[in-house]
Enzyme design. Sequence first.
Site, PDB file in Angstrom:
ATOM      1  N   ASP A   2     -11.805  -7.807 -19.059  1.00 37.07           N
ATOM      2  CA  ASP A   2     -11.446  -6.390 -19.158  1.00 37.07           C
ATOM      3  C   ASP A   2     -11.483  -5.803 -17.753  1.00 37.07           C
ATOM      4  OD1 ASP A   2     -11.284  -3.654 -19.573  1.00 37.07           O
ATOM      5  OD2 ASP A   2     -12.592  -3.658 -21.334  1.00 37.07           O
ATOM      6  N   HIS A   3     -10.332  -5.378 -17.252  1.00 34.89           N
ATOM      7  CA  HIS A   3     -10.252  -4.907 -15.872  1.00 34.89           C
ATOM      8  C   HIS A   3     -10.993  -3.587 -15.663  1.00 34.89           C
ATOM      9  CE1 HIS A   3      -8.797  -5.780 -11.967  1.00 34.89           C
ATOM     10  NE2 HIS A   3      -7.704  -6.430 -12.352  1.00 34.89           N
TER      11      HIS A   3
END
Length: 484
Positions: A454-455
């Site tokens: 998850d950026h």
Amino acid sequence: MAQVLEFKLPDLGEGLTEAEIVRWLVEVGDVVAIDQPVVEVETAKAMVEVPCPYGGVVTARFGDEGTELPVGAPLLTVAVGAPDGEVSSPSSSSAAPSASSSSGSDTDPGSGTESSGGSGNVLVGYGTGAPAARRRRIRPVRPDRVVADPPVSGALVAGTPVAEVLVAEAPVSEGPVPVVSPLVRRLARQNDIDLRRLAGSGPHGLILRADVDRAIRAAEETTTAAPAAQPQAQAPAAAVAAAPNGVAAAADAERIPLRGVRGAVADKLSRSRTEIPDATCWVDADATELMAVRAAMNAATGPSAGPKVSVLALLARICTAALARFPELNATVDTEAREIVRLPGVHLGFAAQTERGLVVPVVRDAHTRNAESVGAEIARLTELARTGRLSPAQLTGGTFTLNNYGVFGVDGSTPIINHPEAAMLGVGRIMPKPWVHQGELAVRQVVQLSLTFDHRVCDGGTAGGFLRYVADCVEQPAVLLRTL
């Protein structure tokens, strides 16, 4: 007098809203004890045996095997507080109405102090649900209080003569149906008669066979009254079904309902793709040394011998060590509060393909376990997954997932994150490939590792550092000695 209690599908926890009946464990007419399992249901997460909190004689079952029921829908009814001879006889059930109405008309059927013997348990292992609603005495219907316009149902439609079917003035009952005889229930079920729409002509509103017979006759008369209207009504429906969402479908196309495990997987993956801005990085690693270490572990004899250690167990131990160095990936995002929540412990999920579909059992407190302990827990949970006996608690609460898709004979993948986690490590098959080792070309055991993250919780540098550490441990297992 027998008291008919209705047992509804309880809240199975973990946000589950429906379950599918897999197998009935009792038949109509069987005597059940308090907390005896009566039906096996399949939720989106596990197979569960549902115990009944009442003891008595089963008078009706709602739903065939394969039927999906929402939480709160009736499962079955049980006649309690009467000998076997009184259960199927409406006349004997009404022999002493005054005694029952004066002593138990306002009691809670789920209370453990009543003669009904309800345990108060809703599902063994999941706690007790909300208190049962207080019962109301069913009043007899007087002929002068019949509604002029009966409600429409699957069996009774507009045009049914009022004189043929008695309908209570009150709305459709939400409580137990006043039917004691299982024969009456079976007759109604076979003819698609909704007993909740009928007002019984027996004592205290008891529905008798004559009431059901009248409803059947009324339904037959209504069905034969307008046979010509059916083809016209069915044609538009067929046209709609042929082109769902504007996409033409062949007449012989197979339609598979998205429910159960398949439906839950679809919902979770769709939510992950919608909410999580994910990115993937990958690297090839030389796993020759890791495989040699595993072989040495499993070949050990004497005091150092122990259970066999799997490759997945070693990779799981590597993951926990990497998460200790990069805690940013052992996290979740609270979208409402707009906060990143870093979690203190590692509950490691691992993807397992079963006959029921893809499930992700969770190894609790994996950061406190060694490779042998993690391996034993993975083996235990895998066996439960194959037999469909995982509980919802064993399938939820993960903080990081390890996905070994190499068992399918593929090298790489870009896995979808298991929402609401922040990352997933994917492992391809370990294959002999040409590799430059110590300056020379050699055949080595090579594996591809991929990390989807998850950026929002970290940047590419953190994700790359995590993956590189995992690859280093695979190539040089001695690196792990620093954390032991």
